[in-house]
Design a protein around this motif. Structure first.
Motif, PDB file in Angstrom:
ATOM      1  N   ARG A   8      63.027 101.548  -2.337  1.00 48.52           N
ATOM      2  CA  ARG A   8      62.189 102.643  -2.549  1.00 48.52           C
ATOM      3  C   ARG A   8      62.596 102.339  -4.221  1.00 48.52           C
ATOM      4  NH1 ARG A   8      59.189 104.962  -1.312  1.00 48.52           N
ATOM      5  NH2 ARG A   8      59.506 107.336  -2.556  1.00 48.52           N
ATOM      6  N   GLN A   9      60.868 102.566  -5.058  1.00 48.97           N
ATOM      7  CA  GLN A   9      60.672 102.136  -6.302  1.00 48.97           C
ATOM      8  C   GLN A   9      60.113 103.287  -6.618  1.00 48.97           C
ATOM      9  OE1 GLN A   9      57.858  98.878  -7.037  1.00 48.97           O
ATOM     10  NE2 GLN A   9      59.256  97.911  -9.239  1.00 48.97           N
ATOM     11  N   TRP A  10      61.067 104.238  -7.935  1.00 50.67           N
ATOM     12  CA  TRP A  10      60.227 104.997  -8.671  1.00 50.67           C
ATOM     13  C   TRP A  10      59.477 104.283 -10.384  1.00 50.67           C
ATOM     14  CZ3 TRP A  10      62.703 110.181  -7.808  1.00 50.67           C
ATOM     15  CH2 TRP A  10      62.393 110.406  -6.451  1.00 50.67           C
ATOM     16  N   ARG A  11      58.565 104.639 -10.200  1.00 52.91           N
ATOM     17  CA  ARG A  11      57.985 104.128 -12.182  1.00 52.91           C
ATOM     18  C   ARG A  11      56.857 105.540 -12.973  1.00 52.91           C
ATOM     19  NH1 ARG A  11      55.724  98.406 -12.177  1.00 52.91           N
ATOM     20  NH2 ARG A  11      56.169  99.506 -14.337  1.00 52.91           N
ATOM     21  N   ILE A  12      56.943 104.989 -14.653  1.00 50.25           N
ATOM     22  CA  ILE A  12      56.637 106.207 -14.949  1.00 50.25           C
ATOM     23  C   ILE A  12      55.388 105.585 -16.016  1.00 50.25           C
ATOM     24  CG2 ILE A  12      56.828 108.023 -15.959  1.00 50.25           C
ATOM     25  CD1 ILE A  12      60.090 108.887 -14.953  1.00 50.25           C
ATOM     26  N   ALA A  13      54.765 105.655 -16.028  1.00 48.95           N
ATOM     27  CA  ALA A  13      54.145 105.032 -17.594  1.00 48.95           C
ATOM     28  C   ALA A  13      54.167 106.039 -18.685  1.00 48.95           C
ATOM     29  CB  ALA A  13      52.550 104.837 -17.305  1.00 48.95           C
ATOM     30  N   PRO A  14      54.769 106.591 -19.382  1.00 48.10           N
ATOM     31  CA  PRO A  14      54.039 107.607 -20.500  1.00 48.10           C
ATOM     32  C   PRO A  14      52.801 107.316 -21.441  1.00 48.10           C
ATOM     33  CG  PRO A  14      56.733 106.731 -21.027  1.00 48.10           C
ATOM     34  CD  PRO A  14      55.535 105.989 -19.511  1.00 48.10           C
ATOM     35  N   MET A  15      51.844 108.374 -20.522  1.00 45.13           N
ATOM     36  CA  MET A  15      50.632 108.459 -21.277  1.00 45.13           C
ATOM     37  C   MET A  15      50.789 107.118 -22.883  1.00 45.13           C
ATOM     38  SD  MET A  15      48.255 109.750 -19.219  1.00 45.13           S
ATOM     39  CE  MET A  15      48.242 110.551 -18.143  1.00 45.13           C
ATOM     40  N   SER A  38      55.199 106.235  -6.897  1.00 44.96           N
ATOM     41  CA  SER A  38      56.516 106.027  -5.997  1.00 44.96           C
ATOM     42  C   SER A  38      55.954 105.260  -5.017  1.00 44.96           C
ATOM     43  CB  SER A  38      57.588 106.916  -5.658  1.00 44.96           C
ATOM     44  OG  SER A  38      58.302 107.280  -4.377  1.00 44.96           O
ATOM     45  N   THR A  39      56.970 104.168  -4.623  1.00 46.24           N
ATOM     46  CA  THR A  39      56.425 103.475  -3.732  1.00 46.24           C
ATOM     47  C   THR A  39      57.874 102.339  -2.882  1.00 46.24           C
ATOM     48  OG1 THR A  39      56.164 100.911  -5.058  1.00 46.24           O
ATOM     49  CG2 THR A  39      54.482 102.175  -4.522  1.00 46.24           C
ATOM     50  N   GLY A  40      57.663 102.345  -1.484  1.00 46.06           N
ATOM     51  CA  GLY A  40      58.419 101.388  -1.214  1.00 46.06           C
ATOM     52  C   GLY A  40      59.199 101.724   0.101  1.00 46.06           C
ATOM     53  N   ALA A  41      59.229 100.967   1.623  1.00 47.80           N
ATOM     54  CA  ALA A  41      60.069 101.784   2.612  1.00 47.80           C
ATOM     55  C   ALA A  41      61.124 101.759   2.439  1.00 47.80           C
ATOM     56  CB  ALA A  41      59.709 101.525   3.799  1.00 47.80           C
ATOM     57  N   LEU A  42      61.654 100.312   2.106  1.00 44.11           N
ATOM     58  CA  LEU A  42      63.116 100.926   2.443  1.00 44.11           C
ATOM     59  C   LEU A  42      63.842 100.342   1.178  1.00 44.11           C
ATOM     60  CD1 LEU A  42      63.600  97.083   4.758  1.00 44.11           C
ATOM     61  CD2 LEU A  42      64.149  99.347   5.274  1.00 44.11           C
ATOM     62  N   PRO A  61      51.546 103.526   8.792  1.00 43.61           N
ATOM     63  CA  PRO A  61      52.088 104.377   8.871  1.00 43.61           C
ATOM     64  C   PRO A  61      53.368 104.783   8.392  1.00 43.61           C
ATOM     65  CG  PRO A  61      51.257 104.081  11.218  1.00 43.61           C
ATOM     66  CD  PRO A  61      51.634 102.792  10.132  1.00 43.61           C
ATOM     67  N   TRP A  62      54.249 104.061   8.609  1.00 39.08           N
ATOM     68  CA  TRP A  62      55.433 103.909   7.889  1.00 39.08           C
ATOM     69  C   TRP A  62      54.883 104.136   5.772  1.00 39.08           C
ATOM     70  CZ3 TRP A  62      59.582  99.465   7.812  1.00 39.08           C
ATOM     71  CH2 TRP A  62      61.647 100.491   6.977  1.00 39.08           C
ATOM     72  N   TRP A  63      54.408 102.355   5.834  1.00 43.44           N
ATOM     73  CA  TRP A  63      53.970 102.805   4.101  1.00 43.44           C
ATOM     74  C   TRP A  63      53.345 103.815   3.822  1.00 43.44           C
ATOM     75  CZ3 TRP A  63      51.881  97.435   4.554  1.00 43.44           C
ATOM     76  CH2 TRP A  63      52.239  96.404   5.289  1.00 43.44           C
ATOM     77  N   PHE A  64      52.376 105.171   4.416  1.00 42.29           N
ATOM     78  CA  PHE A  64      51.312 106.161   4.323  1.00 42.29           C
ATOM     79  C   PHE A  64      52.500 107.220   3.833  1.00 42.29           C
ATOM     80  CE2 PHE A  64      49.575 110.104   5.450  1.00 42.29           C
ATOM     81  CZ  PHE A  64      48.710 109.833   4.204  1.00 42.29           C
ATOM     82  N   ARG A  65      53.849 107.425   4.312  1.00 40.26           N
ATOM     83  CA  ARG A  65      54.733 108.053   4.464  1.00 40.26           C
ATOM     84  C   ARG A  65      55.492 108.137   3.286  1.00 40.26           C
ATOM     85  NH1 ARG A  65      55.286 107.697   9.970  1.00 40.26           N
ATOM     86  NH2 ARG A  65      57.262 106.720   9.162  1.00 40.26           N
ATOM     87  N   THR A  66      55.394 106.892   2.380  1.00 39.65           N
ATOM     88  CA  THR A  66      56.452 106.425   1.688  1.00 39.65           C
ATOM     89  C   THR A  66      56.018 106.310   0.205  1.00 39.65           C
ATOM     90  OG1 THR A  66      56.905 104.127   1.591  1.00 39.65           O
ATOM     91  CG2 THR A  66      57.846 105.226   2.951  1.00 39.65           C
ATOM     92  N   HIS A  67      54.188 106.292   0.189  1.00 43.93           N
ATOM     93  CA  HIS A  67      53.933 106.299  -1.111  1.00 43.93           C
ATOM     94  C   HIS A  67      53.479 107.809  -1.359  1.00 43.93           C
ATOM     95  CE1 HIS A  67      54.126 102.021   0.102  1.00 43.93           C
ATOM     96  NE2 HIS A  67      53.118 101.516  -1.223  1.00 43.93           N
ATOM     97  N   ARG A  68      53.728 107.801  -2.937  1.00 45.54           N
ATOM     98  CA  ARG A  68      53.356 108.964  -3.511  1.00 45.54           C
ATOM     99  C   ARG A  68      53.306 108.309  -4.873  1.00 45.54           C
ATOM    100  NH1 ARG A  68      53.584 109.991   0.905  1.00 45.54           N
ATOM    101  NH2 ARG A  68      54.393 111.926   1.673  1.00 45.54           N
ATOM    102  N   TRP A  69      51.807 109.346  -5.750  1.00 47.85           N
ATOM    103  CA  TRP A  69      51.367 109.291  -6.652  1.00 47.85           C
ATOM    104  C   TRP A  69      51.020 110.529  -7.680  1.00 47.85           C
ATOM    105  CZ3 TRP A  69      46.100 110.721  -8.768  1.00 47.85           C
ATOM    106  CH2 TRP A  69      45.659 111.246  -7.303  1.00 47.85           C
TER     107      TRP A  69
END
Length: 167
Positions: A98-105, A92-96, A74-82
């Motif tokens: 946080r990792q935000w990544r961007i891939a330009p098209m 955006s991933t990670g519970a402790l 449940p914690w992972w679910f709250r912190t994973h976004r796309w």
């Protein structure tokens, strides 16, 4: 960016994963727990002199595994976004940590959809976006399999229409 393109900015993605991802992650954690517990339990049952040396750790691994399976998904679910826009893929991933990544098209090289046996059982899929980055691919796990197929198709179409990055 003198060519009229807007800069891609780091921002929080808006989409959550499919709610079935929680059950999927629980199943993965429980399977990872069952194997060592079963081995320790079997050895403890067969080797009488070492029984308590093996059954104690088996109980400890079972307790930790069960606790992780109940609390972490449940914690992972709250912190994973796309999110996917016309300019980029945001993850955006990670519970402790946080990792935000961007891939330009313009940097996307391949788009893959993976559905392992357990993912198929939960009707989920993973979309992997490979880029020209040394950091490796972006993975969006826990998507409904139909959403994943539509996303892969959209990314393929958009990246085909996006001119490559000249840098």
């Amino acid at each position: 960016m003198g060519d009229g393109q807007r800069p891609v900015r780091l921002r929080p993605p808006v989409h959550t994963l499919d709610a079935r991802a929680v059950g999927y992650w629980r199943a993965v954690l429980l399977l990872m727990t069952v194997v060592p517990v079963a081995v320790l339990g079997l050895l403890g049952a067969l080797i009488a002199p070492a029984r308590w040396w093996l059954l104690g750790p088996a109980a400890a691994v079972a307790a930790v595994g069960l606790g992780c399976a109940l609390l972490l998904p449940p914690w992972w679910f709250r912190t994973h976004r796309w999110e996917v826009t016309e300019e980029a893929v945001y993850v955006s991933t990670g519970a402790l940590w946080r990792q935000w990544r961007i891939a330009p098209m313009s940097r996307i090289q391949t788009v893959d959809t993976v559905r392992g046996p357990l993912e198929r059982a939960f009707r989920l899929a993973t979309v992997t976006v490979t880029t020209a980055s040394a950091r490796g691919a972006l993975r969006i796990e826990g998507l409904d399999h139909e959403v994943a197929a539509e996303l892969a198709e959209r990314l393929t179409r958009v990246t085909h229409q996006t001119p490559g990055d000249a840098t």
